[in-house]
Design an enzyme around this catalytic site. Structure first.
Site, PDB file in Angstrom:
ATOM      1  CE  LYS A  85      -4.504  -1.308   1.798  1.00 46.13           C
ATOM      2  NZ  LYS A  85      -5.561  -0.922   2.740  1.00 46.13           N
ATOM      3  CE  LYS A  87      -5.746  -9.083  -1.885  1.00 42.19           C
ATOM      4  NZ  LYS A  87      -5.592  -8.781  -0.507  1.00 42.19           N
ATOM      5  CE  LYS A  95     -11.622  -2.471  -0.175  1.00 42.66           C
ATOM      6  NZ  LYS A  95     -12.437  -2.747   0.970  1.00 42.66           N
TER       7      LYS A  95
HETATM    8  P1  AMP Z   1     -10.599  -5.922   2.998  1.00 43.30           P
HETATM    9  O1  AMP Z   1     -11.675  -5.637   2.028  1.00 43.30           O
HETATM   10  O2  AMP Z   1      -9.228  -5.921   2.392  1.00 43.30           O
HETATM   11  O3  AMP Z   1     -10.736  -5.091   4.263  1.00 43.30           O
HETATM   12  O4  AMP Z   1     -10.793  -7.440   3.459  1.00 43.30           O
HETATM   13  C1  AMP Z   1     -11.806  -7.834   4.337  1.00 43.30           C
HETATM   14  C2  AMP Z   1     -11.769  -9.334   4.564  1.00 43.30           C
HETATM   15  O5  AMP Z   1     -11.978 -10.018   3.320  1.00 43.30           O
HETATM   16  C3  AMP Z   1     -10.434  -9.859   5.113  1.00 43.30           C
HETATM   17  O6  AMP Z   1     -10.711 -10.920   6.027  1.00 43.30           O
HETATM   18  C4  AMP Z   1      -9.741 -10.393   3.895  1.00 43.30           C
HETATM   19  O7  AMP Z   1      -8.829 -11.427   4.203  1.00 43.30           O
HETATM   20  C5  AMP Z   1     -10.905 -10.926   3.067  1.00 43.30           C
HETATM   21  N1  AMP Z   1     -10.602 -10.883   1.623  1.00 43.30           N
HETATM   22  C6  AMP Z   1     -10.368  -9.777   0.870  1.00 43.30           C
HETATM   23  N2  AMP Z   1     -10.117 -10.121  -0.411  1.00 43.30           N
HETATM   24  C7  AMP Z   1     -10.202 -11.482  -0.466  1.00 43.30           C
HETATM   25  C8  AMP Z   1     -10.060 -12.451  -1.520  1.00 43.30           C
HETATM   26  N3  AMP Z   1      -9.798 -12.094  -2.780  1.00 43.30           N
HETATM   27  N4  AMP Z   1     -10.230 -13.764  -1.208  1.00 43.30           N
HETATM   28  C9  AMP Z   1     -10.512 -14.150   0.073  1.00 43.30           C
HETATM   29  N5  AMP Z   1     -10.657 -13.290   1.096  1.00 43.30           N
HETATM   30  C10 AMP Z   1     -10.508 -11.975   0.849  1.00 43.30           C
END
Ligand code: AMP
Ligand code: TRP
Length: 343
Positions: free
Chosen positions: A120, A203, A206
Site C-alpha cells: 500500500k 487476488k 476492490k
Molecule cells: P478488505 O476488504 O481488504 O478489508 O478485506 C476484508 C476481509 O476479506 C479480510 O478478512 C480479507 O482477508 C478478506 N478478503 C479480501 N479479499 C479477499 C479475496 N480475494 N479472497 C478471500 N478473502 C478476501
C-alpha cells in the site's frame, strides 16, 4: 485452542474496512465465515473498521455511506445483530486507546516487514501516512481489547495475525503477566483466496480497475451471470482429479468458488464436473452464484433504505461492546502503571 488460551472465554472478533465495494472475495473469505461461526460455541463480535480505512484518504461523505453499506452487507449476508455484537470501530474508543499502548510495544522493524504496508505504501514510503505503518498495532488492539481467541479472515491477513500474537507475547513478557491470549487465525473454507476473474494470478480486489474482475455484492443477477460467463478460462475440459488443476489457476479459482458457494469441497466439485467443458460448468456456477448472492444484494438495498435502523443497531452494538472493552482497558492501564481516576 492452545493451553495458553484455556483461561479465556471463546470469543470471535473480525473486521472489514468500510472503504466501499464488498466483493465475492470478502464474502467467501470473510463474511460467510463470520456467519458460520455464530452459535453456541463462541461469542461473536464483528466490526466495520473505519479507523483503519482512514489510513488512506477517504472522502467523509463516502466513508459514512460505506460504513452503513457494510453494516447492511453483514446483516443481509446473515449476521444477526442480536446474536453477534455489530459495531463500527470509532464508537468503541477502547480500540484506539489500546492501540496507543501497542504502538509502544511493537517495534518499527516488525511494521516495516508487513507485506500490506509494502504494497500500500508503494515506492514513496515517506509520503505514506504514519497510520498506515501503525495499522497492524490497531488491528492487534481490535482483537485483544476483547481478549478474542479466534479471528476468521482471508489468507491475506495471516501475517497481521502473526504480528498480533507477537504483540501479545511481548506485552505479556515485558510486564510479567498472562493477560492477553494468543489469538488463533481461522483461515478455512474452500475459498480463502478468491482470485480475479480476469487473471488467476491476482487476488480479487476492490482496487482492480476492471469491474469484470470481481463480483460485487451489489451486482444484480444479470451482472453476476455475465461476469461468470466471461470469466477467463483455458480451452481444456475440467480434469478428473484435483491435481489436474495445479497449473490452471483460473479453472482452479472457479472450482473453489463453486465449492465455497455450494458449501462443499473442491474434490466434490471435480467428482461431479470432471471431464466437462466450461460451456457446461460456467452456467451451473452462474446459477449457483445468482441463487446465493442475489438475495444478499436485494436485502442490502432494502436495508440501505433504513438508515435509522442501521444507526440504532450500531449504537446498541457499541454499548454491548464497551461492557467487554472498558474493563480490559482499565486492567491494561493498571498493568502498565497509569494512575486511575480517584473515585
Ligand atoms: P478488505 O476488504 O481488504 O478489508 O478485506 C476484508 C476481509 O476479506 C479480510 O478478512 C480479507 O482477508 C478478506 N478478503 C479480501 N479479499 C479477499 C479475496 N480475494 N479472497 C478471500 N478473502 C478476501
Ligand atoms: N486488516 C483487515 C483487512 O484489511 C481488517 C481488520 C482490521 C481486521 N482489524 C481487524 C480483521 C481485526 C480481523 C481482525 O482486511
Amino acid at each position: 485452542m492452545t493451553d495458553t488460551n484455556a483461561a479465556f472465554t471463546p470469543r470471535v472478533f473480525s473486521g472489514i474496512q468500510p472503504s466501499g465495494g464488498l466483493h465475492l472475495g470478502n464474502y467467501l473469505g470473510a463474511i460467510k465465515r463470520f456467519v458460520d461461526m455464530q452459535g453456541e460455541d463462541f461469542q461473536t463480535v464483528y466490526c466495520m473498521v473505519d479507523l483503519h480505512a482512514i489510513t488512506v484518504w477517504q472522502n467523509p461523505t463516502d466513508l459514512r455511506k460505506n460504513t452503513r453499506e457494510l453494516c447492511a452487507g453483514f446483516i443481509a449476508a446473515g449476521i444477526d445483530p442480536e446474536q453477534s455484537i455489530l459495531i463500527n470501530q470509532s464508537q468503541v474508543p477502547e480500540h484506539a486507546q489500546l492501540a496507543w499502548i501497542f504502538n509502544c510495544v511493537a517495534r518499527m522493524g516488525w511494521m516495516q516487514r508487513m507485506t500490506q504496508w509494502k504494497d500500500k505504501a508503494g515506492k514513496n514510503t515517506q509520503n505514506a501516512s504514519l497510520g498506515l505503518l501503525a495499522y497492524p498495532a490497531l488491528m492487534a488492539a481490535d482483537i485483544l481489547i476483547y481478549h478474542a481467541t479466534h479471528v476468521p479472515v482471508g489468507e491475506d491477513q495471516k501475517q497481521h495475525l502473526e504480528l498480533t500474537r507477537d504483540i501479545a507475547i511481548k506485552f505479556n513478557h515485558d510486564y510479567g503477566v498472562e493477560f492477553f491470549p494468543l489469538t488463533e487465525p481461522v483461515i478455512e473454507g474452500a475459498a480463502t483466496r478468491v482470485m480475479s476473474l480476469r487473471d488467476g494470478s491476482k487476488k480479487m480486489s476492490k482496487s482492480d480497475a476492471s469491474d469484470m474482475s470481481r463480483i460485487n455484492l451489489t451486482d444484480d443477477a444479470d451482472a453476476i451471470a455475465q461476469k461468470i460467463r466471461k470469466a477467463r478460462t483455458d480451452p481444456e475440459p475440467l480434469p478428473e482429479t484435483l491435481d489436474g488443476l495445479a497449473e490452471r489457476p483460473e479453472a482452479r479459482n472457479l472450482v473453489n468458488i463453486y465449492a465455497a458457494l455450494a458449501e462443499t469441497t473442491a474434490d466434490a466439485v471435480i467428482a461431479e464436473y470432471g471431464g466437462q467443458q466450461f460451456g457446461t460448468f460456467k452456467p451451473a456456477l452462474a446459477d449457483l452464484a445468482v441463487e446465493r448472492l442475489a438475495p444478499i444484494s436485494t436485502e442490502m438495498a432494502r436495508l440501505m433504505g433504513e438508515q435509522d435502523e442501521i444507526d440504532r443497531i450500531l449504537t446498541r452494538g457499541a454499548e454491548r461492546a464497551r461492557e467487554i472493552t472498558a474493563p480490559i482497558l482499565k486492567k491494561t492501564y493498571d498493568i502498565v502503571g497509569m494512575v486511575p481516576p480517584a473515585i
